[in-house]
Design an enzyme around this catalytic site. Sequence first.
Site, PDB file in Angstrom:
ATOM      1  N   SER A 165       0.815  -1.211   0.000  1.00 31.22           N
ATOM      2  CA  SER A 165       0.000   0.000   0.000  1.00 31.22           C
ATOM      3  C   SER A 165       0.851   1.266   0.000  1.00 31.22           C
ATOM      4  O   SER A 165       1.584   1.531  -0.948  1.00 31.22           O
ATOM      5  CB  SER A 165      -0.952  -0.035   1.205  1.00 31.22           C
ATOM      6  OG  SER A 165      -1.928   0.960   1.126  1.00 31.22           O
ATOM      7  N   ASP A 185      -5.823   2.413  -3.379  1.00 32.98           N
ATOM      8  CA  ASP A 185      -7.063   2.190  -2.639  1.00 32.98           C
ATOM      9  C   ASP A 185      -7.391   3.346  -1.702  1.00 32.98           C
ATOM     10  O   ASP A 185      -8.357   3.291  -0.957  1.00 32.98           O
ATOM     11  CB  ASP A 185      -7.030   0.858  -1.873  1.00 32.98           C
ATOM     12  CG  ASP A 185      -5.973   0.810  -0.785  1.00 32.98           C
ATOM     13  OD1 ASP A 185      -5.150   1.741  -0.690  1.00 32.98           O
ATOM     14  OD2 ASP A 185      -5.960  -0.186  -0.024  1.00 32.98           O
ATOM     15  N   ASP A 232      -1.085   1.478  -4.074  1.00 32.95           N
ATOM     16  CA  ASP A 232      -1.998   0.501  -4.676  1.00 32.95           C
ATOM     17  C   ASP A 232      -3.349   1.113  -4.992  1.00 32.95           C
ATOM     18  O   ASP A 232      -4.289   0.402  -5.344  1.00 32.95           O
ATOM     19  CB  ASP A 232      -2.143  -0.741  -3.794  1.00 32.95           C
ATOM     20  CG  ASP A 232      -2.839  -0.457  -2.476  1.00 32.95           C
ATOM     21  OD1 ASP A 232      -2.818   0.712  -2.011  1.00 32.95           O
ATOM     22  OD2 ASP A 232      -3.399  -1.396  -1.874  1.00 32.95           O
ATOM     23  N   ASP A 270      -2.373   6.426  -3.406  1.00 24.77           N
ATOM     24  CA  ASP A 270      -1.216   5.764  -2.807  1.00 24.77           C
ATOM     25  C   ASP A 270      -0.742   4.646  -3.727  1.00 24.77           C
ATOM     26  O   ASP A 270      -1.246   4.485  -4.841  1.00 24.77           O
ATOM     27  CB  ASP A 270      -1.524   5.259  -1.390  1.00 24.77           C
ATOM     28  CG  ASP A 270      -2.527   4.121  -1.372  1.00 24.77           C
ATOM     29  OD1 ASP A 270      -3.291   3.979  -2.350  1.00 24.77           O
ATOM     30  OD2 ASP A 270      -2.562   3.360  -0.394  1.00 24.77           O
TER      31      ASP A 270
END
EC number: 5.4.2.10
Length: 451
Positions: free
Chosen positions: A102, A247, A245, A243
Amino acid sequence: MSRKYFGTDGIRGKANEEPVTAEIALAVAKAAGAHFLRGNHRHTVVIGKDTRLSGYLLEPALTAGFISVGMDVVLLGPVPTPAVGMLTRSMRADMGVMISASHNPFEDNGIKLFGPDGFKLSDDVEAKIESRLQDNCSIPLASSTKLGRARRLDDASGRYIEFVKNTFPKDLRLDGMKVVIDCANGAAYKVAPTVLYELGAEVIPVAVTPDGFNINRDCGATATSLMQEAVVAHGADIGIALDGDADRLILADEHGQIVDGDQVMAIIAKTLHARELLKGGGVVATVMSNMGLETYLKDLGLELIRTPVGDRYVVQTMREQGYNLGGEQSGHMVISDHTTTGDGLIAALQVLAAVIRADRPASEVVRGFTPLPQLLKNVRITSGVPLDDVLSMNKVQEAIKAGEAQLDGAGRVLIRKSGTEPLIRVMAEGEDSDLVSTVVSEISETISNIT
């Protein structure tokens, strides 16, 4: 049973060190695959990743593990985490995997698991997989004639792009809007600018040249200066920072001023409520969300339901209690009419739609409330003492009670352990910013002195 591998969001740590090694990834795949082998159909798992160098280490290890228990593997390549949830469900796969840490730096990586419904796994399912991991030898392997196969899905990004575009109101376009998009040199470096461009925006992309090492480095939702500066320099209408990834998101208005997740939840909640599309009569957020959001929603006749930190706990409560909007102050936004997990790009589109409908600058649309002063400090525990033991110490408990007494009902104190690092997070908020700072400092110092 204690959780040795799984934290608040899957398995995470420094790449090529336990628990994020090829050996453990192989074992996780075997254990998770064995758990989801049900029925006589050909079983399938989809695997996505972000742009970290260590993705090349974990992807083949996971692939080998799933193949060894008889599951076919569909490799998606670099895609956002929400794309894995979406494709798991749309392809009728038996499970999904996202290889990502992440917002963490490139040295870290992690493994996030999704069930066949496209949702992240519950604590109960993770516990069952943990049990299989601790008894690795008992996992039955497929016979040589029933091994799985692996293939790449060449149009994974294209499928996700079309999915995201279809969440934008059909009667609107982004024509005439200048948008800065910071992709954190991460998983959305191609898809996010493409979505915005195809919806009509003039796109200013930044942090879209991943090299395996620069994910989240001085960019993205946790380092927003690059995005803020680009908004001002280009005279953009709004800035979006994702960010690694994708999400989560943080926004900036046309002046480059930050708009956090609480404000994003506020504007989306107001918009859905006005259009009679908000379900459950409120919003689900975590204990970290500002008290100002709670007051704002109350004035709209809505309630704020709080959960532990972690977007999967937000999603769990949304599913159990019938809400369709939830999120975190840090930028995870879950709109369950569209997604099964946080999706920064889809949430950003909902805000853009609100700005277009209002026909006013973003700064006049996206600031629904004035947040109470809030301060968070991370105290790193270097002594090796378990975090739960630190929190239960008498001196720490006394410091927390003293801080609460100082706020005297005009604020709150929240102390929690990190689920991914050896940190104690000390947060306080209240009407008096100086008092909030004092309370956080005193509690943090107490913890530091003990450990």
